[in-house]
Motif scaffolding. Sequence first.
Motif, PDB file in Angstrom:
ATOM      1  N   HIS B 254       0.841  -1.207   0.248  1.00 58.51           N
ATOM      2  CA  HIS B 254      -0.079   0.076  -0.046  1.00 58.51           C
ATOM      3  C   HIS B 254       0.841   1.216   0.114  1.00 58.51           C
ATOM      4  O   HIS B 254       0.650   2.170  -0.776  1.00 58.51           O
ATOM      5  CB  HIS B 254      -0.858   0.085   1.210  1.00 58.51           C
ATOM      6  CG  HIS B 254      -2.110   0.929   1.190  1.00 58.51           C
ATOM      7  ND1 HIS B 254      -2.139   2.277   1.601  1.00 58.51           N
ATOM      8  CD2 HIS B 254      -3.247   0.468   0.467  1.00 58.51           C
ATOM      9  CE1 HIS B 254      -3.465   2.540   1.210  1.00 58.51           C
ATOM     10  NE2 HIS B 254      -4.130   1.672   0.653  1.00 58.51           N
ATOM     11  N   GLU B 258       2.431   4.523  -3.071  1.00 58.47           N
ATOM     12  CA  GLU B 258       2.308   6.143  -3.132  1.00 58.47           C
ATOM     13  C   GLU B 258       3.541   6.722  -3.782  1.00 58.47           C
ATOM     14  O   GLU B 258       3.385   7.521  -4.857  1.00 58.47           O
ATOM     15  CB  GLU B 258       2.338   6.568  -1.316  1.00 58.47           C
ATOM     16  CG  GLU B 258       1.920   7.759  -1.167  1.00 58.47           C
ATOM     17  CD  GLU B 258       0.732   8.169  -1.872  1.00 58.47           C
ATOM     18  OE1 GLU B 258      -0.245   7.344  -1.766  1.00 58.47           O
ATOM     19  OE2 GLU B 258       0.334   9.275  -2.192  1.00 58.47           O
ATOM     20  N   ARG B 261       3.419   6.208  -7.509  1.00 54.62           N
ATOM     21  CA  ARG B 261       2.313   6.908  -8.354  1.00 54.62           C
ATOM     22  C   ARG B 261       3.118   8.343  -8.584  1.00 54.62           C
ATOM     23  O   ARG B 261       2.819   9.029  -9.666  1.00 54.62           O
ATOM     24  CB  ARG B 261       1.251   7.093  -7.320  1.00 54.62           C
ATOM     25  CG  ARG B 261       0.042   7.453  -8.158  1.00 54.62           C
ATOM     26  CD  ARG B 261      -1.274   7.477  -7.346  1.00 54.62           C
ATOM     27  NE  ARG B 261      -0.969   7.854  -6.060  1.00 54.62           N
ATOM     28  CZ  ARG B 261      -1.084   9.380  -5.913  1.00 54.62           C
ATOM     29  NH1 ARG B 261      -1.370  10.174  -6.841  1.00 54.62           N
ATOM     30  NH2 ARG B 261      -0.925   9.852  -4.550  1.00 54.62           N
ATOM     31  N   LYS B 262       4.075   9.068  -7.596  1.00 54.82           N
ATOM     32  CA  LYS B 262       4.731  10.169  -7.794  1.00 54.82           C
ATOM     33  C   LYS B 262       5.581   9.991  -8.980  1.00 54.82           C
ATOM     34  O   LYS B 262       5.614  10.990 -10.050  1.00 54.82           O
ATOM     35  CB  LYS B 262       5.265  10.575  -6.734  1.00 54.82           C
ATOM     36  CG  LYS B 262       4.542  10.857  -5.423  1.00 54.82           C
ATOM     37  CD  LYS B 262       3.779  12.295  -5.541  1.00 54.82           C
ATOM     38  CE  LYS B 262       2.728  11.969  -4.248  1.00 54.82           C
ATOM     39  NZ  LYS B 262       3.599  12.031  -3.011  1.00 54.82           N
ATOM     40  N   GLN B 264       5.395   8.141 -11.334  1.00 57.11           N
ATOM     41  CA  GLN B 264       4.570   7.921 -12.756  1.00 57.11           C
ATOM     42  C   GLN B 264       3.925   9.089 -12.984  1.00 57.11           C
ATOM     43  O   GLN B 264       3.959   9.390 -14.222  1.00 57.11           O
ATOM     44  CB  GLN B 264       3.481   6.951 -12.383  1.00 57.11           C
ATOM     45  CG  GLN B 264       3.873   5.612 -12.775  1.00 57.11           C
ATOM     46  CD  GLN B 264       3.022   4.463 -12.429  1.00 57.11           C
ATOM     47  OE1 GLN B 264       2.211   4.402 -11.355  1.00 57.11           O
ATOM     48  NE2 GLN B 264       2.741   3.527 -13.303  1.00 57.11           N
ATOM     49  N   SER B 265       3.592   9.976 -12.068  1.00 59.90           N
ATOM     50  CA  SER B 265       2.651  11.282 -12.346  1.00 59.90           C
ATOM     51  C   SER B 265       3.924  12.184 -13.054  1.00 59.90           C
ATOM     52  O   SER B 265       3.536  12.884 -13.843  1.00 59.90           O
ATOM     53  CB  SER B 265       2.237  11.963 -11.030  1.00 59.90           C
ATOM     54  OG  SER B 265       1.242  11.091 -10.589  1.00 59.90           O
ATOM     55  N   PHE B 266       5.085  12.490 -12.016  1.00 61.90           N
ATOM     56  CA  PHE B 266       5.974  13.275 -12.445  1.00 61.90           C
ATOM     57  C   PHE B 266       6.595  13.118 -13.921  1.00 61.90           C
ATOM     58  O   PHE B 266       6.844  13.783 -14.663  1.00 61.90           O
ATOM     59  CB  PHE B 266       6.902  13.806 -11.582  1.00 61.90           C
ATOM     60  CG  PHE B 266       6.395  14.603 -10.256  1.00 61.90           C
ATOM     61  CD1 PHE B 266       6.066  15.882 -10.671  1.00 61.90           C
ATOM     62  CD2 PHE B 266       6.032  14.111  -9.218  1.00 61.90           C
ATOM     63  CE1 PHE B 266       5.418  16.925  -9.660  1.00 61.90           C
ATOM     64  CE2 PHE B 266       5.486  14.786  -8.126  1.00 61.90           C
ATOM     65  CZ  PHE B 266       5.199  16.048  -8.305  1.00 61.90           C
ATOM     66  N   SER B 268       5.368  11.416 -16.201  1.00 62.75           N
ATOM     67  CA  SER B 268       4.270  11.479 -17.405  1.00 62.75           C
ATOM     68  C   SER B 268       4.477  12.891 -17.913  1.00 62.75           C
ATOM     69  O   SER B 268       4.534  13.354 -18.974  1.00 62.75           O
ATOM     70  CB  SER B 268       3.020  11.136 -17.015  1.00 62.75           C
ATOM     71  OG  SER B 268       2.656  11.691 -16.191  1.00 62.75           O
ATOM     72  N   ILE B 269       4.703  13.887 -16.781  1.00 59.12           N
ATOM     73  CA  ILE B 269       4.855  15.222 -17.242  1.00 59.12           C
ATOM     74  C   ILE B 269       6.178  15.577 -17.926  1.00 59.12           C
ATOM     75  O   ILE B 269       6.131  16.112 -18.993  1.00 59.12           O
ATOM     76  CB  ILE B 269       4.865  16.163 -15.926  1.00 59.12           C
ATOM     77  CG1 ILE B 269       3.279  16.158 -15.225  1.00 59.12           C
ATOM     78  CG2 ILE B 269       5.204  17.713 -16.379  1.00 59.12           C
ATOM     79  CD1 ILE B 269       3.378  16.615 -13.999  1.00 59.12           C
ATOM     80  N   GLN B 271       7.730  13.258 -19.626  1.00 54.13           N
ATOM     81  CA  GLN B 271       7.393  12.378 -20.734  1.00 54.13           C
ATOM     82  C   GLN B 271       7.001  13.369 -21.882  1.00 54.13           C
ATOM     83  O   GLN B 271       7.471  13.618 -23.154  1.00 54.13           O
ATOM     84  CB  GLN B 271       6.876  11.182 -20.786  1.00 54.13           C
ATOM     85  CG  GLN B 271       7.055  10.083 -21.858  1.00 54.13           C
ATOM     86  CD  GLN B 271       6.031   8.805 -21.437  1.00 54.13           C
ATOM     87  OE1 GLN B 271       5.348   9.004 -20.742  1.00 54.13           O
ATOM     88  NE2 GLN B 271       6.874   7.894 -22.173  1.00 54.13           N
ATOM     89  N   GLN B 272       5.871  14.126 -21.319  1.00 48.79           N
ATOM     90  CA  GLN B 272       5.123  15.045 -22.398  1.00 48.79           C
ATOM     91  C   GLN B 272       6.230  15.977 -22.939  1.00 48.79           C
ATOM     92  O   GLN B 272       6.492  16.429 -24.201  1.00 48.79           O
ATOM     93  CB  GLN B 272       4.072  15.835 -21.657  1.00 48.79           C
ATOM     94  CG  GLN B 272       2.771  14.950 -22.064  1.00 48.79           C
ATOM     95  CD  GLN B 272       1.715  15.751 -21.220  1.00 48.79           C
ATOM     96  OE1 GLN B 272       2.023  16.391 -19.991  1.00 48.79           O
ATOM     97  NE2 GLN B 272       0.407  15.663 -21.564  1.00 48.79           N
ATOM     98  N   ARG B 273       6.832  16.609 -21.884  1.00 48.18           N
ATOM     99  CA  ARG B 273       7.853  17.714 -22.163  1.00 48.18           C
ATOM    100  C   ARG B 273       8.791  17.248 -23.347  1.00 48.18           C
ATOM    101  O   ARG B 273       9.132  17.933 -24.319  1.00 48.18           O
ATOM    102  CB  ARG B 273       8.401  18.143 -21.075  1.00 48.18           C
ATOM    103  CG  ARG B 273       7.983  19.427 -20.640  1.00 48.18           C
ATOM    104  CD  ARG B 273       8.535  20.126 -19.569  1.00 48.18           C
ATOM    105  NE  ARG B 273       7.920  20.646 -18.445  1.00 48.18           N
ATOM    106  CZ  ARG B 273       8.047  21.227 -17.526  1.00 48.18           C
ATOM    107  NH1 ARG B 273       9.408  21.132 -16.936  1.00 48.18           N
ATOM    108  NH2 ARG B 273       7.215  21.767 -16.700  1.00 48.18           N
ATOM    109  N   MET B 290       8.728   4.819 -17.342  1.00 49.21           N
ATOM    110  CA  MET B 290       7.512   4.669 -17.201  1.00 49.21           C
ATOM    111  C   MET B 290       6.980   3.152 -17.311  1.00 49.21           C
ATOM    112  O   MET B 290       6.214   2.688 -16.579  1.00 49.21           O
ATOM    113  CB  MET B 290       6.637   5.526 -18.362  1.00 49.21           C
ATOM    114  CG  MET B 290       7.101   6.972 -18.104  1.00 49.21           C
ATOM    115  SD  MET B 290       6.445   7.710 -16.425  1.00 49.21           S
ATOM    116  CE  MET B 290       4.949   7.313 -16.477  1.00 49.21           C
TER     117      MET B 290
END
Lengths: 154, 497
Positions: B254, B258, B261-262, B264-266, B268-269, B271-273, B290
């Motif tokens: 669990h 956490e 996820r961070k 992955q989130s950051f 993905s930002i 990766q977009q850039r 990723m």
Amino acid sequence: MITPFQTRFIHILLADDDEDDRFLIKEAFQRQFTNCQVSTVDNGEELLVFLNDYDQDEAFNRQLPDLILLDLNMPRLDGRNALKVIKQNPAWRHIPIIIMTTSDASPDIELSYLNGANSFITKPATFQQLTHVASVIGQYWFDIVTTCNHTVEK
Amino acid sequence: MKALTRYLPDQARQRIAIGFITAMLLIAIGFGLSFYSYNRHNQDNSLSRRTDFVINDLNEILSLLKDVETGARGFVLTQDSIYLETHQAALPVLPKHLKHLNELIVDNPAQKQRFDSLGKLVQANIYRTNQLIVLSPTRGNWTQVKSYLLLGKMRMDDARRLVAAMISVERALTQTHDQQANQSFNTTIITILLLSVLTFIVLIVSYNVLEAELTHRQRVEDQLRGYEAELKAKIQQLETSNEELERFAFVASHDLQEPLRKIQSFGSILQQRSQQSADAETGEYMSKIMQSAERMSKMIKDLLHFSRLSAGLGSEQKTIRLNDLVRRILADKELQIKGLNAKVDVGDLPVIKGIPFQIEQLFTNLIANALKFIRPGVAPRIQIKAETIDGNLYPELVSGQAYTRIMVSDNGIGFDEKYLTHIFQIFQRLHSKTTYEGTGIGLAICKRVIQTHKGHITAISQPGQGAVFIIILPEYQQSLQAYDNPIPNEVYSYPVS
């Protein structure tokens, strides 16, 4: 970027103890909606203080938040209890509350809905998914659904 | 006694029984001997009393004879009838004494002979003294009187001798008798003493055997108690550590989610850039990051799922109609089945007792595996059938108990049976991640479910020959009549053409 569906200013209140999550969620909403203001608080207590003080703040045009995004696990007063307090308060209980948490345990889900949560969303893993969630929430609550007019009568 | 026989081992029980029976026999013999000896003593007493009577009678007879004789003599001398009084008094008493004596000595032939002689002597003397009394007043025949008197003296002497002989015989008889009685009394006493000692010994030995047995039992029981306590402590320890482990797995997975996820989130930002900045290398690395993060996320979710399964959430046992359950799973996978042009045959499956969501997971995983590991170019064919077997077919089961064996067979790629234990372990895979996706949790979950249901899972397969997964669950014992609203379990195929 999606154009806002309403001309009026939208105020979202986010309660989350995780700084990164606050940043990501705020970022996701503000990237989706230009006329959106996301205020953040660290825990349930601050959330209640914020709601109590809403009419002191001129910037929000004497309005309660249009939507509350609430994390369940927070220090001091957690989301479960904050939810109960808000939904039991006649002045606040019309505000839609969306639980946004890491938990996907069924007791958490069940209890949240029983206590009046309007939605339960498990925090998505990637930022893309998060922006998607933000756009769906915005579309749903500010375009499709008619919410209460919460201008305070003085 | 019954309580004893229930707890004691055979050998000790036998020994104790023999001991007590012997003691009781010895006591019985002792009692019999005492009784016999008492009787003998009584007899001896009556015998010596008889001797006393005999001697008494003899003395009395002699004394009476003397009375008769002296009376007659006195009369002859004085012609005074006063002398005849004693003579007359003695005459009627004598036969009474004789009769009494006869009764007493009738069973002793030697004495009887002497008694007869004495009787004749008495008769003859009475006759003679009568003659003398009749003869004497005339005084004419003094010579005859004299001879009569002499004869009387001789007869009296004979009588005295006879009586003395009889008395001495009786005395001797009594003496030997007393000796014999004493001897036998002594032997009896000694025998009883010996018997008592023997009884004591037997009782002591029996008591010792019993006590040894009880002590032994107590020791064994104490030992067992000790083991029991030890075992309980161990079980508790195991339960605690197991609980801790499960909690650890739950919390770890669990909390591990956490930070991931961070990432992955950051990520993905970023990766977009990188896509926008058109830096190909950065983009490639970002996508690798990723992918790994996503894979890790999946594994953590599976781990969480697995630990929840063993935590036994919602683990209430219910009756499950396997045919209904399998039908529902197949309906969920309808699109995939149609897409693969797969054929699924489901036989007559039983009703079982189990935790519904776990059993559903079990069958979902097995069917998903059968639809995943397919041979390219071969239309998948899955068969699910059940039968009742006895537990002795598999060493992992309880022999003599009825089980339900369910076989899920496919015509897929199969596997080498040397990997049989391997495939049921968590995160163990036989194929590369790129060939077949998945984290390797499916069969581990199946095994866990089977374990909580006290069953057994195994498989038969050969590479390229398809696989048969065998799940064995305890047979549901409740009669089907108790089952409400029964629907016939018809055999059906899926998809329906």
